[in-house]
Design a protein around this motif. Structure first.
Motif, mmCIF file in Angstrom:
data_model
loop_
_atom_site.group_PDB
_atom_site.id
_atom_site.type_symbol
_atom_site.label_atom_id
_atom_site.label_comp_id
_atom_site.label_asym_id
_atom_site.label_seq_id
_atom_site.Cartn_x
_atom_site.Cartn_y
_atom_site.Cartn_z
ATOM 1 N N MET A 1 -16.208 16.271 -13.082
ATOM 2 C CA MET A 1 -16.691 14.883 -13.128
ATOM 3 C C MET A 1 -18.191 14.787 -12.886
ATOM 4 O O MET A 1 -18.783 13.762 -13.128
ATOM 5 N N THR A 2 -18.804 15.882 -12.392
ATOM 6 C CA THR A 2 -20.225 15.818 -12.033
ATOM 7 C C THR A 2 -21.112 15.258 -13.152
ATOM 8 O O THR A 2 -21.977 14.421 -12.882
ATOM 9 N N PRO A 3 -20.922 15.666 -14.443
ATOM 10 C CA PRO A 3 -21.817 15.121 -15.490
ATOM 11 C C PRO A 3 -21.721 13.609 -15.625
ATOM 12 O O PRO A 3 -22.629 12.985 -16.184
ATOM 13 N N TRP A 4 -20.639 13.005 -15.117
ATOM 14 C CA TRP A 4 -20.457 11.557 -15.266
ATOM 15 C C TRP A 4 -20.923 10.775 -14.046
ATOM 16 O O TRP A 4 -20.839 9.552 -14.038
ATOM 17 N N GLU A 5 -21.437 11.499 -13.026
ATOM 18 C CA GLU A 5 -21.930 10.782 -11.849
ATOM 19 C C GLU A 5 -23.095 9.885 -12.248
ATOM 20 O O GLU A 5 -23.996 10.320 -12.988
ATOM 21 N N GLY A 6 -23.062 8.651 -11.799
ATOM 22 C CA GLY A 6 -24.101 7.687 -12.187
ATOM 23 C C GLY A 6 -23.842 7.086 -13.562
ATOM 24 O O GLY A 6 -24.591 6.234 -14.035
ATOM 25 N N LYS A 7 -22.789 7.553 -14.228
ATOM 26 C CA LYS A 7 -22.454 7.038 -15.567
ATOM 27 C C LYS A 7 -21.012 6.532 -15.573
ATOM 28 O O LYS A 7 -20.321 6.593 -16.589
ATOM 29 N N GLY A 8 -20.568 6.107 -14.406
ATOM 30 C CA GLY A 8 -19.213 5.547 -14.309
ATOM 31 C C GLY A 8 -18.300 6.291 -13.359
ATOM 32 O O GLY A 8 -17.261 5.775 -12.988
ATOM 33 N N ALA A 9 -18.684 7.520 -12.957
ATOM 34 C CA ALA A 9 -17.861 8.262 -11.994
ATOM 35 C C ALA A 9 -18.402 8.010 -10.586
ATOM 36 O O ALA A 9 -19.619 8.090 -10.360
ATOM 37 N N HIS A 10 -17.512 7.673 -9.668
ATOM 38 C CA HIS A 10 -17.914 7.376 -8.288
ATOM 39 C C HIS A 10 -17.047 8.184 -7.324
ATOM 40 O O HIS A 10 -15.839 8.305 -7.541
ATOM 41 N N TYR A 11 -17.682 8.669 -6.258
ATOM 42 C CA TYR A 11 -16.921 9.313 -5.185
ATOM 43 C C TYR A 11 -16.794 8.385 -3.980
ATOM 44 O O TYR A 11 -15.939 8.569 -3.133
ATOM 45 N N LEU A 12 -17.686 7.410 -3.906
ATOM 46 C CA LEU A 12 -17.716 6.472 -2.782
ATOM 47 C C LEU A 12 -17.932 5.070 -3.329
ATOM 48 O O LEU A 12 -18.486 4.909 -4.420
ATOM 49 N N VAL A 13 -17.521 4.076 -2.550
ATOM 50 C CA VAL A 13 -17.852 2.698 -2.925
ATOM 51 C C VAL A 13 -18.976 2.253 -1.997
ATOM 52 O O VAL A 13 -18.785 2.200 -0.776
ATOM 53 N N GLY A 14 -20.153 1.999 -2.562
ATOM 54 C CA GLY A 14 -21.252 1.462 -1.773
ATOM 55 C C GLY A 14 -21.076 -0.045 -1.659
ATOM 56 O O GLY A 14 -20.819 -0.588 -0.591
ATOM 57 N N GLU A 15 -21.158 -0.704 -2.799
ATOM 58 C CA GLU A 15 -20.988 -2.152 -2.873
ATOM 59 C C GLU A 15 -19.814 -2.428 -3.794
ATOM 60 O O GLU A 15 -19.775 -1.900 -4.913
ATOM 61 N N LYS A 16 -18.904 -3.282 -3.351
ATOM 62 C CA LYS A 16 -17.772 -3.634 -4.219
ATOM 63 C C LYS A 16 -18.253 -4.251 -5.534
ATOM 64 O O LYS A 16 -17.622 -4.097 -6.582
ATOM 65 N N ALA A 17 -19.408 -4.933 -5.439
ATOM 66 C CA ALA A 17 -19.952 -5.626 -6.618
ATOM 67 C C ALA A 17 -20.196 -4.669 -7.784
ATOM 68 O O ALA A 17 -20.194 -5.090 -8.955
ATOM 69 N N GLU A 18 -20.400 -3.374 -7.470
ATOM 70 C CA GLU A 18 -20.594 -2.377 -8.546
ATOM 71 C C GLU A 18 -19.403 -2.359 -9.509
ATOM 72 O O GLU A 18 -19.524 -1.915 -10.645
ATOM 73 N N PHE A 19 -18.234 -2.792 -9.002
ATOM 74 C CA PHE A 19 -17.007 -2.720 -9.814
ATOM 75 C C PHE A 19 -16.582 -4.090 -10.352
ATOM 76 O O PHE A 19 -15.516 -4.220 -10.947
ATOM 77 N N ALA A 20 -17.432 -5.092 -10.120
ATOM 78 C CA ALA A 20 -17.069 -6.454 -10.525
ATOM 79 C C ALA A 20 -16.828 -6.534 -12.030
ATOM 80 O O ALA A 20 -17.678 -6.105 -12.827
ATOM 81 N N GLY A 21 -15.675 -7.046 -12.408
ATOM 82 C CA GLY A 21 -15.345 -7.253 -13.820
ATOM 83 C C GLY A 21 -15.090 -5.968 -14.585
ATOM 84 O O GLY A 21 -14.979 -5.995 -15.815
ATOM 85 N N LYS A 22 -15.004 -4.828 -13.874
ATOM 86 C CA LYS A 22 -14.837 -3.541 -14.583
ATOM 87 C C LYS A 22 -13.390 -3.078 -14.574
ATOM 88 O O LYS A 22 -12.613 -3.433 -13.680
ATOM 89 N N ARG A 23 -13.067 -2.265 -15.574
ATOM 90 C CA ARG A 23 -11.746 -1.620 -15.629
ATOM 91 C C ARG A 23 -11.885 -0.315 -14.865
ATOM 92 O O ARG A 23 -12.577 0.599 -15.314
ATOM 93 N N VAL A 24 -11.255 -0.282 -13.687
ATOM 94 C CA VAL A 24 -11.456 0.852 -12.772
ATOM 95 C C VAL A 24 -10.199 1.711 -12.700
ATOM 96 O O VAL A 24 -9.088 1.182 -12.523
ATOM 97 N N VAL A 25 -10.406 3.010 -12.830
ATOM 98 C CA VAL A 25 -9.293 3.953 -12.639
ATOM 99 C C VAL A 25 -9.535 4.660 -11.307
ATOM 100 O O VAL A 25 -10.593 5.270 -11.106
ATOM 101 N N ILE A 26 -8.597 4.534 -10.392
ATOM 102 C CA ILE A 26 -8.727 5.167 -9.069
ATOM 103 C C ILE A 26 -7.815 6.393 -9.050
ATOM 104 O O ILE A 26 -6.642 6.309 -9.411
ATOM 105 N N ILE A 27 -8.396 7.523 -8.625
ATOM 106 C CA ILE A 27 -7.635 8.776 -8.615
ATOM 107 C C ILE A 27 -7.367 9.175 -7.165
ATOM 108 O O ILE A 27 -8.299 9.277 -6.365
ATOM 109 N N GLY A 28 -6.111 9.411 -6.826
ATOM 110 C CA GLY A 28 -5.773 9.876 -5.482
ATOM 111 C C GLY A 28 -4.479 9.255 -5.006
ATOM 112 O O GLY A 28 -3.997 8.279 -5.594
ATOM 113 N N GLY A 29 -3.935 9.832 -3.941
ATOM 114 C CA GLY A 29 -2.650 9.335 -3.447
ATOM 115 C C GLY A 29 -2.612 9.126 -1.954
ATOM 116 O O GLY A 29 -1.555 8.907 -1.371
#
Ligand SMILES: Cc1cc2nc3c(=O)[nH]c(=O)nc-3n(C[C@H](O)[C@H](O)[C@H](O)COP(=O)(O)OP(=O)(O)OC[C@H]3O[C@@H](n4cnc5c(N)ncnc54)[C@H](O)[C@@H]3O)c2cc1C
Length: 214
Positions: A1-29
């Motif tokens: 996923m490293t090449p997609w960092e800053g281009k839609g791949a996130h490891y942390l949520v800084g501001e929830k607003a970053e995801f406002a109105g977006k189609r988000v896929v969350i990976i993990g259990g």
């Protein structure tokens, strides 16, 4: 996923607003993944939760709330699935998943962001070189949070003892015990039980207000 960092791949949520109105896929259990599913409801336009196994390792209530959101049509839960590929033109636009037990079962989802919540790796780091007794990667302490090293106490997730719970409430209690012991060690004339911060006058006033009328 490293090449997609800053281009839609996130490891942390800084501001929830970053995801406002977006189609988000969350990976993990685990707790992180499930907590973010619930936290982003109402912020993201669509949420998909992908986990490689059918069972979740999160708090039971959290998992129930995620499942409730799924049956209300607010979350798309894909289990047991794993990521095969991420694609897009400069930014993430699509994710391809495969079924953990049948890799010919492939699902393609359009998305704007992928939030990887695959857990934390805890490590003792430089503490490994200290002469501390360690068990299962944690620092062994006695009932007063004392480690095997003279004048070293520990508290929180880093400790291990019989009945250990990794919780915020117990971590605070362990810290209070450890600090009280350390203060007493440095200043043996002090009592281990600290003074209460509640002013005596206010406690007395509360008692008199709650006393039933004569
Ligand atoms: C996803 C998730 C959900 C949770 N939900 C709950 C919940 O609902 N209720 C609950 O009670 N508990 C919950 N917990 C557990 C709770 O978060 C922990 O028990 C608590 O945070 C432990 O506190 P701590 O201070 O011991 O460790 P941490 O909170 O991990 O703090 C340790 C700090 O030390 C820093 N650090 C590490 N190494 C170094 C170094 N070499 N130098 C300097 N700093 C360093 C780290 O960056 C971190 O900030 C949850 C945990 C997770 C992972």
């Amino acid at each position: 996923m490293t090449p997609w960092e800053g281009k839609g791949a996130h490891y942390l949520v800084g501001e929830k607003a970053e995801f406002a109105g977006k189609r988000v896929v969350i990976i993990g259990g685990g707790d992180s993944a499930c907590d973010w599913v619930l936290n982003l409801l109402g912020t993201a336009s669509e949420i998909t939760l992908v986990h490689r196994r059918a069972a979740f390792r999160a708090h039971e209530v959290t998992v129930n709330n995620v499942m409730q959101a799924a049956s209300d049509g607010r979350v798309d839960v894909r289990v047991p699935y794993q990521i095969r590929e991420v694609s897009g033109n400069g930014r993430i636009e699509r994710i391809t998943l495969f079924h953990s037990e049948d890799d010919s079962d492939v699902v393609e989802l359009d998305c704007d962001a992928v939030l990887l919540q695959l857990g934390f790796k805890t490590a003792l780091g430089p503490l490994k070189d200290w002469p501390l007794e360690v068990e299962k990667g944690s620092i062994k302490v006695d009932q007063v949070m004392k480690t095997s090293m003279e004048a070293v106490w520990a508290a929180g997730d880093i400790t291990i003892f019989d009945g250990k719970l990794k919780l915020i409430a117990t971590g605070f209690a362990e810290a209070a015990i450890a600090v009280a012991q350390a203060v007493h060690h440095i200043r043996p004339e002090t009592k281990i039980q600290p003074k209460y911060s509640t002013p005596a006058g206010r406690a007395a006033a509360t008692r008199s207000r709650t006393r039933p009328p004569a």
